[in-house]
Design a protein around this motif. Structure first.
Motif, PDB file in Angstrom:
ATOM      1  N   SER A 103       0.803  -1.135   0.019  1.00 20.14           N
ATOM      2  CA  SER A 103      -0.030   0.160   0.194  1.00 20.14           C
ATOM      3  C   SER A 103       0.887   1.362   0.189  1.00 20.14           C
ATOM      4  CB  SER A 103      -0.955   0.169   1.234  1.00 20.14           C
ATOM      5  OG  SER A 103      -1.636  -0.988   1.197  1.00 20.14           O
ATOM      6  N   ARG A 104       0.338   2.187  -0.632  1.00 18.92           N
ATOM      7  CA  ARG A 104       1.003   3.583  -0.704  1.00 18.92           C
ATOM      8  C   ARG A 104      -0.061   4.588  -0.448  1.00 18.92           C
ATOM      9  NH1 ARG A 104       4.604   0.504  -0.701  1.00 18.92           N
ATOM     10  NH2 ARG A 104       6.329   0.049  -2.062  1.00 18.92           N
ATOM     11  N   HIS A 105       0.548   5.919   0.132  1.00 19.66           N
ATOM     12  CA  HIS A 105      -0.364   7.047   0.347  1.00 19.66           C
ATOM     13  C   HIS A 105       0.487   8.412   0.075  1.00 19.66           C
ATOM     14  CE1 HIS A 105      -2.338   9.894   2.948  1.00 19.66           C
ATOM     15  NE2 HIS A 105      -3.473   9.836   2.222  1.00 19.66           N
ATOM     16  N   TRP A 106      -0.111   9.202  -0.833  1.00 24.70           N
ATOM     17  CA  TRP A 106       0.636  10.425  -1.036  1.00 24.70           C
ATOM     18  C   TRP A 106      -0.354  11.414  -0.766  1.00 24.70           C
ATOM     19  CZ3 TRP A 106       0.306   7.112  -5.426  1.00 24.70           C
ATOM     20  CH2 TRP A 106       1.435   6.083  -5.661  1.00 24.70           C
ATOM     21  N   GLN A 107       0.236  12.583  -0.196  1.00 21.87           N
ATOM     22  CA  GLN A 107      -0.677  13.856  -0.117  1.00 21.87           C
ATOM     23  C   GLN A 107       0.176  14.752  -0.988  1.00 21.87           C
ATOM     24  OE1 GLN A 107      -0.522  15.072   3.984  1.00 21.87           O
ATOM     25  NE2 GLN A 107      -2.229  16.425   3.920  1.00 21.87           N
ATOM     26  N   ILE A 108      -0.738  15.589  -1.663  1.00 23.06           N
ATOM     27  CA  ILE A 108      -0.233  16.476  -2.594  1.00 23.06           C
ATOM     28  C   ILE A 108      -0.324  18.029  -1.987  1.00 23.06           C
ATOM     29  CG2 ILE A 108      -0.906  17.787  -4.553  1.00 23.06           C
ATOM     30  CD1 ILE A 108      -0.991  14.710  -5.046  1.00 23.06           C
ATOM     31  N   GLU A 109       1.188  18.257  -1.955  1.00 27.75           N
ATOM     32  CA  GLU A 109       1.820  19.519  -1.334  1.00 27.75           C
ATOM     33  C   GLU A 109       1.008  20.811  -1.519  1.00 27.75           C
ATOM     34  OE1 GLU A 109       6.340  21.245  -0.485  1.00 27.75           O
ATOM     35  OE2 GLU A 109       5.854  20.183  -1.993  1.00 27.75           O
ATOM     36  N   GLU A 110       0.799  21.106  -2.888  1.00 28.96           N
ATOM     37  CA  GLU A 110      -0.190  22.223  -3.050  1.00 28.96           C
ATOM     38  C   GLU A 110      -1.422  22.472  -2.619  1.00 28.96           C
ATOM     39  OE1 GLU A 110       2.396  21.453  -6.989  1.00 28.96           O
ATOM     40  OE2 GLU A 110       1.361  20.388  -5.376  1.00 28.96           O
TER      41      GLU A 110
END
Length: 244
Positions: A103-110
């Motif tokens: 599993s992976r999780h990314w939060q978008i910086e902008e």
């Protein structure tokens, strides 16, 4: 006798007139009916529903190693073009790592400061790894890497989502599925087919109805966790599809 002949001729003329008019109208009706029938498209291909596709994929997984990759995306409720976070999970069926889910999780910086008032989302409770902060320009790169690295050595790649079409629509600005050979499955549609329901259901409702599936309700509404739960739901649905 002359007047009788005149009346007789008049009656014959009227009969011929009405006969010809009826034949003309009937002919027009036949042409009209044939035209409308010709415009109806023929159904040459049997529709294969997602439940049948899932059952077929799992039956053939001993011959073709398949990787199922789930995707969940959250976008800001006031502007759906602004993605706040993305979750992905992968499960191999038919390989040596049949029971392993990554599993992976990314939060978008902008967009990390954009908060919803009415849509439930908690980007800070990912429990299957570490959340990574990325920019919008990295979205395609990160997703493509998952498909390229996890799909290597697999004969089949399947994209899974709960309401997957809406998920792919959110990603359309940033990323497109890799090629026409990729198979797409929707756990929401599978749930409807297996439960003989026409109404759409939330992921939470689908999880609740899966009696053999354990999950923590407190970890819902995070795209990383949701992607994991979507794959868990798919595995449960796969077991059910064998009984159909």
């Amino acid at each position: 006798m002359t007047w009788l002949c005149g009346i007789f001729a008049l009656l014959i003329g009227l009969a011929v007139y009405h006969f010809n008019r009826a034949r003309t109208l009937f002919g027009i009706r036949i042409v009209s009916t044939r035209t409308s029938s010709d415009n109806v498209p023929e159904t040459r291909h049997k529709y294969v529903d997602d439940n049948e596709k899932l059952a077929s994929l799992l039956r053939e997984s001993n011959k073709h190693v398949t990787v199922f990759i789930s995707i969940d995306v959250h976008a800001w409720e006031l502007d759906r073009t602004k993605i706040t976070d993305i979750g992905m999970s992968a499960w191999y069926s038919g390989g040596n790592d049949d029971n392993v889910v990554l599993s992976r999780h990314w939060q978008i910086e902008e967009n990390k400061l954009l908060k919803d008032r009415y849509m439930l989302n908690d980007p800070d409770i990912f429990t299957f790894g570490k959340t990574e902060l990325i920019s919008e320009s990295q979205i395609a790169q990160k997703i493509d890497y998952i498909f390229e690295s996890l799909g290597a050595g697999c004969q089949r790649t399947v994209i899974v989502g709960h309401g997957i079409r809406s998920t792919l629509d959110l990603l359309e600005k940033f990323w497109e599925p890799p090629g026409s050979e990729v198979i797409i499955l929707d756990t929401q549609i599978i749930w409807q087919l297996q439960n003989h329901q026409s109404n759409k259901v939330t992921l939470e409702t689908a999880l609740i109805s899966a009696s053999d599936l354990s999950y923590n309700v407190h970890f819902l509404h995070n795209t990383g966790n949701n992607a994991r739960f979507i794959l868990n739901l798919l595995q449960e649905q796969g077991a059910m599809s064998k009984r159909f």
